[in-house]
Motif scaffolding. Sequence first.
Motif, short mmCIF file in Angstrom:
data_model
loop_
_atom_site.label_atom_id
_atom_site.label_comp_id
_atom_site.label_asym_id
_atom_site.label_seq_id
_atom_site.Cartn_x
_atom_site.Cartn_y
_atom_site.Cartn_z
N LEU A 679 9.33 -9.34 -8.03
CA LEU A 679 8.63 -8.47 -8.98
C LEU A 679 8.31 -7.12 -8.33
O LEU A 679 8.33 -6.08 -9.01
N ARG A 680 8.03 -7.13 -7.05
CA ARG A 680 7.80 -5.86 -6.34
C ARG A 680 9.09 -5.04 -6.27
O ARG A 680 9.06 -3.80 -6.39
N VAL A 681 10.21 -5.72 -6.04
CA VAL A 681 11.50 -5.03 -6.05
C VAL A 681 11.77 -4.45 -7.44
O VAL A 681 12.26 -3.32 -7.58
N LEU A 682 11.43 -5.21 -8.47
CA LEU A 682 11.58 -4.73 -9.84
C LEU A 682 10.75 -3.45 -10.05
O LEU A 682 11.23 -2.48 -10.65
N ALA A 683 9.52 -3.46 -9.56
CA ALA A 683 8.67 -2.28 -9.68
C ALA A 683 9.27 -1.10 -8.93
O ALA A 683 9.27 0.05 -9.42
N GLU A 684 9.80 -1.37 -7.75
CA GLU A 684 10.39 -0.31 -6.92
C GLU A 684 11.60 0.32 -7.61
O GLU A 684 11.70 1.55 -7.70
N THR A 689 5.39 2.77 -13.91
CA THR A 689 4.05 3.14 -13.41
C THR A 689 3.04 2.02 -13.57
O THR A 689 2.12 1.88 -12.74
N GLU A 690 3.18 1.21 -14.62
CA GLU A 690 2.24 0.10 -14.84
C GLU A 690 2.38 -0.94 -13.72
O GLU A 690 1.40 -1.44 -13.18
N LEU A 691 3.63 -1.27 -13.38
CA LEU A 691 3.87 -2.24 -12.30
C LEU A 691 3.42 -1.68 -10.96
O LEU A 691 2.75 -2.36 -10.17
N ILE A 692 3.80 -0.43 -10.70
CA ILE A 692 3.43 0.20 -9.42
C ILE A 692 1.92 0.28 -9.26
O ILE A 692 1.38 -0.03 -8.19
N ASN A 693 1.24 0.64 -10.31
CA ASN A 693 -0.23 0.75 -10.26
C ASN A 693 -0.88 -0.60 -9.95
O ASN A 693 -1.84 -0.68 -9.17
N ALA A 694 -0.34 -1.66 -10.54
CA ALA A 694 -0.89 -2.99 -10.29
C ALA A 694 -0.78 -3.36 -8.82
O ALA A 694 -1.73 -3.89 -8.22
N LEU A 878 9.50 0.19 1.17
CA LEU A 878 9.93 0.68 -0.13
C LEU A 878 9.16 1.95 -0.47
O LEU A 878 8.06 2.17 0.04
N GLN A 879 9.72 2.78 -1.30
CA GLN A 879 9.11 4.09 -1.59
C GLN A 879 7.87 3.98 -2.47
O GLN A 879 6.91 4.72 -2.31
N ASN A 880 7.90 3.04 -3.41
CA ASN A 880 6.85 3.00 -4.42
C ASN A 880 5.90 1.81 -4.31
O ASN A 880 4.80 1.84 -4.87
N VAL A 881 6.32 0.79 -3.61
CA VAL A 881 5.55 -0.46 -3.59
C VAL A 881 5.48 -0.98 -2.16
O VAL A 881 6.47 -0.92 -1.41
N LYS A 882 4.33 -1.50 -1.78
CA LYS A 882 4.18 -2.11 -0.46
C LYS A 882 4.42 -3.61 -0.55
O LYS A 882 3.94 -4.27 -1.47
N LEU A 883 5.20 -4.12 0.39
CA LEU A 883 5.41 -5.55 0.44
C LEU A 883 4.16 -6.24 0.99
O LEU A 883 3.49 -5.71 1.88
#
Length: 897
Positions: A679-684, A689-694, A878-883
């Motif tokens: 799901l984090r890869v999906l956000a990336e 923005t909704e996924l990234i914000n979460a 990843l650029q937008n999401v932290k693992l």
Amino acid sequence: MQKAVILDTSAIMYRSYFSLLNMRNKEGEPTGAVYGTANIISSVIDEIKPNYIVATFDVKRKTLKRTEKYENYKANRKPMPDDLVVQLPLIEELMDSFNIKKFKVAGHEADDVMGTISKNLSKQGIEVYIITGDKDIAQLVDENINIVLLGKGEGKNRFKYIKNDDDVIEYLGVKANLIPDLFGMIGDTSDGIPGIRKVGEKKAIPLLNAFGSLEGVYENIDKLTEFKGIGKSLVQNFIEDKELAFLSKELATIKINLDIKIDLNEIKYKDINKKTFKKLCQNLDFKSFIKKYDLDKIDESGNLSLFNNDNKEFNNKKLNNKEKKVVFINNSNEINNLIEKLKKLEEEVIFLFNGVAFLFLIDDNIYYISYKHNYIGAQNIEKSEIQKIFNLNKKFVTYKFKDILNERFNIKIGFDIMLAHYLLYANLKDDLDTLIFNEIGEAFESQKDIFGKTAISQLEKEKLADFLSKRILALKEIYKIVLNKLKKENLEKLLIEIEQPLVPVLSNMELEGITLDRGYLSKYSIELKEKIEQLKKEIYKIAGEEFNINSPKQLAEILFIKLNINPIKKTKTGYSTNVDVLEKLVRSGEKIAKYILEYRKLTKLLNTYVEALPKLVDNNSKLHTSFNQNGTATGRLSSTDPNLQNIPSKTEEGRKIRRAFIAKDGFSLVSFDYSQIELRVLAEISKDTELINAYENDLDLHAITAMKIFDLETLEEVDSIKRNIAKIVNFSIIYGKTPFGLAQELNITVKDAKEYIDKYFDKYKKVKDLQNEIIKFAKENGYVKTLFDRKRKIIGIDNKNKNIKNQAERMAVNTVIQGSAADILKMVMIELFDKIVDNKDVYMLLQVHDELIFEIKDEKLEEMIPKIKEIMENKIRLQNVKLKVNFAYAKNWSEAK
């Protein structure tokens, strides 16, 4: 007497399809139905040696005349599987290659076509063999017509022959002419034939044998209660369903008078068209048929050729050159001489290892080294002597380096042909011989064909050398071909930076193994057996008798005949008792179905894990699995021998099995588990923005999704049920689940499931945009790529068949997301092995999907856990999401969660 074969193509191809579900060619296209059909036809021709042969085909259900009489006829039939639909043109092409005339009649089933042709030929004094899997075809048996049943043979016989009424009675309980009467009474759910309610074979057969026909049964309706198991209520069913019974008999009666013209000259068997059959076999990678029919000697014009493949650079005479020199290495002096030759070699060192011998190729001379031969007088070379070869500063090339590392040789991986081929053809699961056939078209006789059941280690080195020498010569040619393809596809970096560096990591994990508490499993086995025995008692109590619960036939008789439970589904072989059927019975309140499902679950755990695993440990109670890099098309690792990735983790029983995996004294097992990595890869990738914000704010994504799809205003309104539904919806998007699939999983209506999915995409708009982008890319390029440029070919994305097209689209989206997550895990494992694992205080033991299991010395836990967690979270940024990684430790795997 002349012989004719009639092929029930539908029965043959369906049986072949389900027998060879995972068979595909190197392009990833399904081929099992075609291969199985070809194999059956070939076997039939070899065994029966027909003078005439025809193939019959079905037409679409909605065009059948029987549906005019009864609209529900075959209405419950599931649509043909997508992977079978795409093989239909190939099966027709196969028939053309075998010069088999095809028959299809509008408005009528293949059964009617077979009936008409068989009776026509029988009247001409020709012995007829109908190749089928359907028992109702047995009604056609006469003095010249035989039924050949697929997969029903005994011992070495592939087929079961039904040649006369005695055979029919043994098989079905009634004579051939009474089969329509039988189905008139018992019906056939798979064909939508209703029959008489709650009448099965046990009740119908004695009545037909007593009264001679369905008409006779109704003429003696007042005598039916004299027969065992038939009471007044069932007689009432006979009376009320009389019209349906006779309609069912009519539906089950095969037509024998269709307007079909039979020209014996047109259906005469003329042998195969080797030119077209060769082309089909090459396209579908059917190497066994190329060998069987000597197709490698046929050129494009259909004539004999010196070449047996389309690769003009490669002449297979080289492989079969009997003058090739095999030099047997017998002592250390000869090893030293070989080393001197290798030092002078200016190109890569091509070698092959099969577990008992090494072969090295130098200028087409083959040097053979016995390593683990086990026959009397075998002269094996010491491991230390062979190691001297691998100490050379050379680029070594072979198929599957992990096998050499697992023998504890120290070798630098130069080029692993197995992994390179996997990167090119991720959809294809292959072995060395398949790879050789794919690349240069050479079909070798298999080890089993040549040596039978003799263990490879028991073979004398001369015989084994002859077997392996062709393969190492082929390997040299394949290396050049695969290397060029890898560069052309820009996949060389992936091989060098991810797949090959992962090999020693996996080898180290396999060699280390994980400790199994056999004493604990022995006790748990007793506990499980007690539960199973109690379940059996409950089942027998409701059934009123003891029977074999593992027998679908006996179980069906108990449920649907003795207990008179309304059957859910009926097949050609009787009432179905599969999981879907039993779950429906549970929902309708049938306690026995609940007990049977629990019984099946516990017996599977007992047989697959609790009793099986202790038999696989070494002398130190260590269990060693094998991790496969080429086991999945998405790039994920798989586990075999045993498969430790399939142990249930969410059930109490599964957790008890994991309790048996323990740390050795002074150590603890530590589980590091990526939190929602896909799901984090999906956000990336989607940049939603909704996924990234979460994820930026470390919020509960499943709870947030629940708010969105249930129109809630606060997180406090989200209960565990709604959160769980949202969790399933979140992951369903990744796997491309349809509203129908989601409805089945959640046990809700398709309408509600569609509403959930629509609301998801409405709230996470960029996820839908991403899916559309991936599908567009796949259509334009024929493949998809992960974040790290792993490629997978997508078959059928432009197919006119909607189901095939949708399946390909789901596969494309899933591959990008799951494949990217798999690549991350692989790169992290390599980093951890290089920086953390030191074979003294820290051991990496298992990889299970998104989880890594370590064994760490107790006094090092505080030091090592943060280091491992830091690498797992930050090796790939990843650029937008932290693992994020969660961890837990304990003395056993179950508690380390």
